[in-house]
Motif scaffolding. Structure first.
Motif, PDB file in Angstrom:
ATOM      1  N   ASN A   1       0.826  -1.208   0.000  1.00 30.23           N
ATOM      2  CA  ASN A   1       0.000   0.000   0.000  1.00 30.23           C
ATOM      3  C   ASN A   1       0.858   1.254   0.000  1.00 30.23           C
ATOM      4  O   ASN A   1       2.087   1.196  -0.153  1.00 30.23           O
ATOM      5  CB  ASN A   1      -0.965  -0.027   1.188  1.00 30.23           C
TER       6      ASN A   1
ATOM      7  N   ARG B   1       4.827  -5.696   1.786  1.00 29.41           N
ATOM      8  CA  ARG B   1       3.859  -5.750   2.885  1.00 29.41           C
ATOM      9  C   ARG B   1       2.881  -4.579   2.809  1.00 29.41           C
ATOM     10  O   ARG B   1       3.176  -3.531   2.253  1.00 29.41           O
ATOM     11  CB  ARG B   1       4.578  -5.699   4.242  1.00 29.41           C
ATOM     12  N   TRP B   2       1.742  -4.797   3.443  1.00 24.52           N
ATOM     13  CA  TRP B   2       0.737  -3.755   3.607  1.00 24.52           C
ATOM     14  C   TRP B   2       0.924  -3.175   5.000  1.00 24.52           C
ATOM     15  O   TRP B   2       0.749  -3.866   5.991  1.00 24.52           O
ATOM     16  CB  TRP B   2      -0.664  -4.358   3.462  1.00 24.52           C
ATOM     17  N   TRP B   3       1.320  -1.908   5.059  1.00 26.87           N
ATOM     18  CA  TRP B   3       1.560  -1.248   6.355  1.00 26.87           C
ATOM     19  C   TRP B   3       0.276  -0.545   6.806  1.00 26.87           C
ATOM     20  O   TRP B   3      -0.287   0.244   6.051  1.00 26.87           O
ATOM     21  CB  TRP B   3       2.647  -0.185   6.224  1.00 26.87           C
TER      22      TRP B   3
ATOM     23  N   TYR C   1      -2.112  -6.214  10.202  1.00 24.68           N
ATOM     24  CA  TYR C   1      -1.215  -5.692   9.171  1.00 24.68           C
ATOM     25  C   TYR C   1       0.096  -5.231   9.798  1.00 24.68           C
ATOM     26  O   TYR C   1       0.189  -5.071  11.018  1.00 24.68           O
ATOM     27  CB  TYR C   1      -1.907  -4.559   8.412  1.00 24.68           C
ATOM     28  N   TYR C   2       1.089  -5.009   8.940  1.00 29.58           N
ATOM     29  CA  TYR C   2       2.408  -4.654   9.472  1.00 29.58           C
ATOM     30  C   TYR C   2       2.442  -3.222   9.987  1.00 29.58           C
ATOM     31  O   TYR C   2       1.962  -2.300   9.317  1.00 29.58           O
ATOM     32  CB  TYR C   2       3.499  -4.830   8.405  1.00 29.58           C
TER      33      TYR C   2
END
Lengths: 156, 143
Positions: free
Chosen positions: B28, B39-41, B49-50
Motif C-alpha cells: 500500500n 507488505r501492507w503497512w 497488518y504490518y
C-alpha cells in the motif's frame, strides 16, 4: 405489523454507511455493533435458502449476493489504504453478516488473489492463523488462511 | 489515461500525472512511500497488518510521524524539491491517516493508490474527498 428483522438490518446499514465516512475511533465502536446475532442469523437464513450446498465445494459458483456485494465493496474501496476503511464498507459488513455461509466463497476469492478478507475471516471464525512475522504480507496471510481452510474442511 | 482514477481523484485532471505500475493488492501507500513492495503497512486495531513494533497502533498523524522519525525523517515546511533529500507527504482525511506519497528525484511525487496502481503526480492532485489534504511533509537524506 413492522418487520423487526428488516428494521434492524436497515438501521445497521444506515449506521454503517455514515460510520464509513467518519473517524476510525467511531467506526470501531459501530463495527462491534455490526456483529450482533440478529443480522448474522438473518443473513445466514437467507444464504441457506439461496445456496444450501455452498459450504461443500469451492468449485461451485458463489451465490449471486456474494458476487454483487464483493463487486460493490471492491468498486468503492479500491483506492483506500486503511484496512479499517476497507472493512467498514456496508457491503463488506453484509458479507460478514452472512457468517459461515460466506466462508467457501471468501476462500475461493483468496485462492484467486490475496485480498483484504482477513478482517471478515477473523470476525466469522474467531481465529487468526497468521503468524506475527507475516503481518501485512498479503501472500503469506492468504496462504495461512488457505492452510487453515484445508485443515478445517472448508476447502479440499 | 486511467479514467477510473480521475473519477476518484478529479484534481488529477488539472495537472500532469501518469500510471507507473499495474494494480497490486499486496502493498500500500505507506509501504511504497518507504520503498517497500512486500507488505501492507497500517496501524489497524486488530493488529493484522504490518506496523513497526514499538510505534503507536493508531491511524493518527502522530503515529505516522513516529514511524517516519524512526526511519530517519525530519519535518520540513513543504513539498518543494531539495537536492539530496527524499520527502514524503502524509495525508489526513477528517483527522484520520489516509495516504502517504513519496517525492522522486524529478521533483514529482509517486503514490500507491490503495490496492490500485502506482502513479506519478503532483501532491495536491490527490487532495479532495478521497484522501483529504496533505497534513505533514517530512524529509531525509537520500541513502
Amino acid at each position: 405489523m413492522p418487520n423487526l428483522a428488516e428494521e434492524t438490518q436497515t438501521d445497521r446499514l444506515q449506521i454503517g454507511t455514515s460510520a464509513w465516512f467518519k473517524g476510525e475511533s467511531d467506526t470501531r465502536v459501530i463495527w462491534e455493533g455490526y456483529i450482533v446475532d440478529p443480522i448474522r442469523k438473518r443473513f445466514q437464513a437467507d444464504w441457506g435458502n439461496l445456496a444450501p450446498q455452498s459450504l461443500s465445494s469451492t468449485e461451485e459458483q458463489p451465490p449471486s449476493d456474494f458476487v454483487k456485494l464483493t463487486e460493490e465493496w471492491k468498486r468503492d474501496t479500491s483506492h483506500v489504504s486503511s484496512p479499517v476503511g476497507i472493512a467498514m464498507h456496508p457491503s463488506y459488513q453484509r458479507i460478514i453478516g452472512m457468517g459461515e455461509a460466506a466462508l467457501s466463497s471468501i476462500f475461493s476469492e483468496l485462492q484467486r488473489e490475496p485480498h483484504h478478507w482477513f478482517w471478515a475471516l477473523a470476525a466469522i471464525t474467531g481465529v487468526n492463523p497468521v503468524s506475527p512475522e507475516d503481518r501485512g504480507n498479503m501472500r503469506m496471510m492468504s496462504a495461512a488462511w488457505l492452510k487453515w481452510a484445508r485443515e478445517n474442511g472448508w476447502t479440499e | 489515461m486511467s479514467k477510473h482514477l480521475v473519477r476518484i481523484f478529479p484534481n488529477l485532471a488539472g495537472s500532469p500525472w501518469r500510471t507507473t505500475s499495474p494494480a497490486d493488492t499486496t502493498y500500500n501507500c505507506i509501504a511504497w512511500a518507504l520503498g517497500e513492495t512486500q507488505r501492507w503497512w497500517w496501524p489497524d486495531p486488530l493488529g493484522q497488518y504490518y506496523w513497526p513494533q514499538n510505534a503507536q497502533r493508531e491511524s493518527t498523524l502522530e503515529a505516522m510521524r513516529e514511524v517516519l522519525v524512526a526511519a530517519g525523517y525530519m519535518e520540513c515546511l513543504d513539498g518543494s524539491y531539495e537536492e539530496g533529500f527524499e520527502k514524503v507527504a502524509i495525508y489526513l482525511h477528517q483527522g484520520v491517516l489516509s495516504h502517504a506519497a513519496r517525492q522522486i528525484p524529478t521533483g514529482a511525487w509517486t503514490s500507491k493508490l490503495g490496492y490500485l496502481e502506482d502513479i506519478e503526480h503532483q501532491p495536491q492532485a490527490l487532495a479532495g474527498s478521497a484522501y483529504g489534504d496533505v497534513a505533514l511533509y517530512m524529509k531525509r537524506h537520500q541513502g
